[in-house]
Design an enzyme around this catalytic site. Structure first.
Site, PDB file in Angstrom:
ATOM      1  CG  ASP A 139      39.666  57.095  67.731  1.00  0.00           C
ATOM      2  OD1 ASP A 139      40.522  57.644  67.032  1.00  0.00           O
ATOM      3  OD2 ASP A 139      39.109  56.011  67.409  1.00  0.00           O
ATOM      4  CB  ILE A 140      34.574  55.645  66.492  1.00  0.00           C
ATOM      5  CG1 ILE A 140      33.185  55.048  66.529  1.00  0.00           C
ATOM      6  CG2 ILE A 140      35.438  54.979  65.453  1.00  0.00           C
ATOM      7  CD1 ILE A 140      32.400  55.251  65.242  1.00  0.00           C
TER       8      ILE A 140
ATOM      9  CG  ASN B 234      48.979  57.742  62.706  1.00  0.00           C
ATOM     10  OD1 ASN B 234      50.055  57.502  63.231  1.00  0.00           O
ATOM     11  ND2 ASN B 234      47.828  57.294  63.217  1.00  0.00           N
TER      12      ASN B 234
ATOM     13  N   GLY C 246      50.271  55.148  58.660  1.00  0.00           N
ATOM     14  CA  GLY C 246      49.111  54.619  59.370  1.00  0.00           C
ATOM     15  C   GLY C 246      47.888  55.517  59.325  1.00  0.00           C
TER      16      GLY C 246
ATOM     17  CG  HIS D  41      43.216  63.046  62.783  1.00  0.00           C
ATOM     18  ND1 HIS D  41      43.183  62.754  61.434  1.00  0.00           N
ATOM     19  CD2 HIS D  41      43.551  61.878  63.405  1.00  0.00           C
ATOM     20  CE1 HIS D  41      43.471  61.476  61.245  1.00  0.00           C
ATOM     21  NE2 HIS D  41      43.706  60.912  62.434  1.00  0.00           N
TER      22      HIS D  41
HETATM   23  P1  AMP Z   1      44.334  57.849  61.617  1.00  0.00           P
HETATM   24  O1  AMP Z   1      44.692  56.401  61.461  1.00  0.00           O
HETATM   25  O2  AMP Z   1      45.427  58.644  62.260  1.00  0.00           O
HETATM   26  O3  AMP Z   1      43.832  58.455  60.327  1.00  0.00           O
HETATM   27  O4  AMP Z   1      43.161  57.890  62.658  1.00  0.00           O
HETATM   28  C1  AMP Z   1      41.812  57.984  62.316  1.00  0.00           C
HETATM   29  C2  AMP Z   1      41.037  57.733  63.562  1.00  0.00           C
HETATM   30  O5  AMP Z   1      39.700  58.173  63.357  1.00  0.00           O
HETATM   31  C3  AMP Z   1      40.970  56.263  63.986  1.00  0.00           C
HETATM   32  O6  AMP Z   1      41.538  56.111  65.287  1.00  0.00           O
HETATM   33  C4  AMP Z   1      39.471  55.959  63.969  1.00  0.00           C
HETATM   34  O7  AMP Z   1      39.094  55.098  65.019  1.00  0.00           O
HETATM   35  C5  AMP Z   1      38.860  57.330  64.095  1.00  0.00           C
HETATM   36  N1  AMP Z   1      37.520  57.478  63.531  1.00  0.00           N
HETATM   37  C6  AMP Z   1      37.104  57.121  62.297  1.00  0.00           C
HETATM   38  N2  AMP Z   1      35.810  57.430  62.130  1.00  0.00           N
HETATM   39  C7  AMP Z   1      35.400  58.000  63.288  1.00  0.00           C
HETATM   40  C8  AMP Z   1      34.158  58.529  63.736  1.00  0.00           C
HETATM   41  N3  AMP Z   1      33.057  58.539  62.974  1.00  0.00           N
HETATM   42  N4  AMP Z   1      34.105  59.046  64.994  1.00  0.00           N
HETATM   43  C9  AMP Z   1      35.198  59.042  65.785  1.00  0.00           C
HETATM   44  N5  AMP Z   1      36.391  58.555  65.413  1.00  0.00           N
HETATM   45  C10 AMP Z   1      36.484  58.035  64.177  1.00  0.00           C
END
Ligand code: AMP
Length: 112
Positions: A31-32, A87, A93, A100
């Protein structure tokens, strides 16, 4: 694939993400914006918006996402305990609308 979906673009290798594990139907990336010392995302290559959008025929894919969590755990040093979070939907959220599982580890978590 959806052209505007960030996870589809990662799967399509348009955005670099260094997958830690990849199978025919799943990719796992860091996760970024990590919420724990260890924070990975288990992502199906098929674009599915959320859990509500899963079809019965996605059952094997959904099971494979859980098995990927087991495999990831096995590959991490010490095979740590972990928390899985999904989520599903905006008010839950969800920010990226490509289903995912968050894989979180490396700290003590409270009860759900
Ligand atoms: P959600 O809130 O469950 O949709 O989680 C989405 C997640 O994706 C968040 O924790 C973000 O930090 C992560 N995210 C978004 N863009 C990227 C990316 N390019 N690479 C890795 N993680 C990402």
């Amino acid at each position: 694939m959806t052209a505007t979906c960030v996870f589809c673009r990662i799967i399509n290798k348009e955005i670099p993400a260094n997958p830690v594990l990849e199978t025919d139907d799943i990719i796992i990336i860091k996760d970024i914006n990590p919420k724990a010392p260890i924070h990975y995302l288990i992502i199906p290559k098929k674009h599915i918006q959320d859990v509500q959008s899963l079809h019965d025929q996605d059952a094997i894919l959904a099971a494979n996402m859980l098995l990927a969590a087991r495999e990831l755990c096995r590959q991490l040093p010490g095979s740590p305990d972990f928390k899985l979070v999904v989520n599903s939907g905006k008010s839950a959220g969800q920010c990226v609308f490509h289903v995912h599982i968050h894989f979180l580890a490396g700290k003590q978590f409270g009860e759900v």
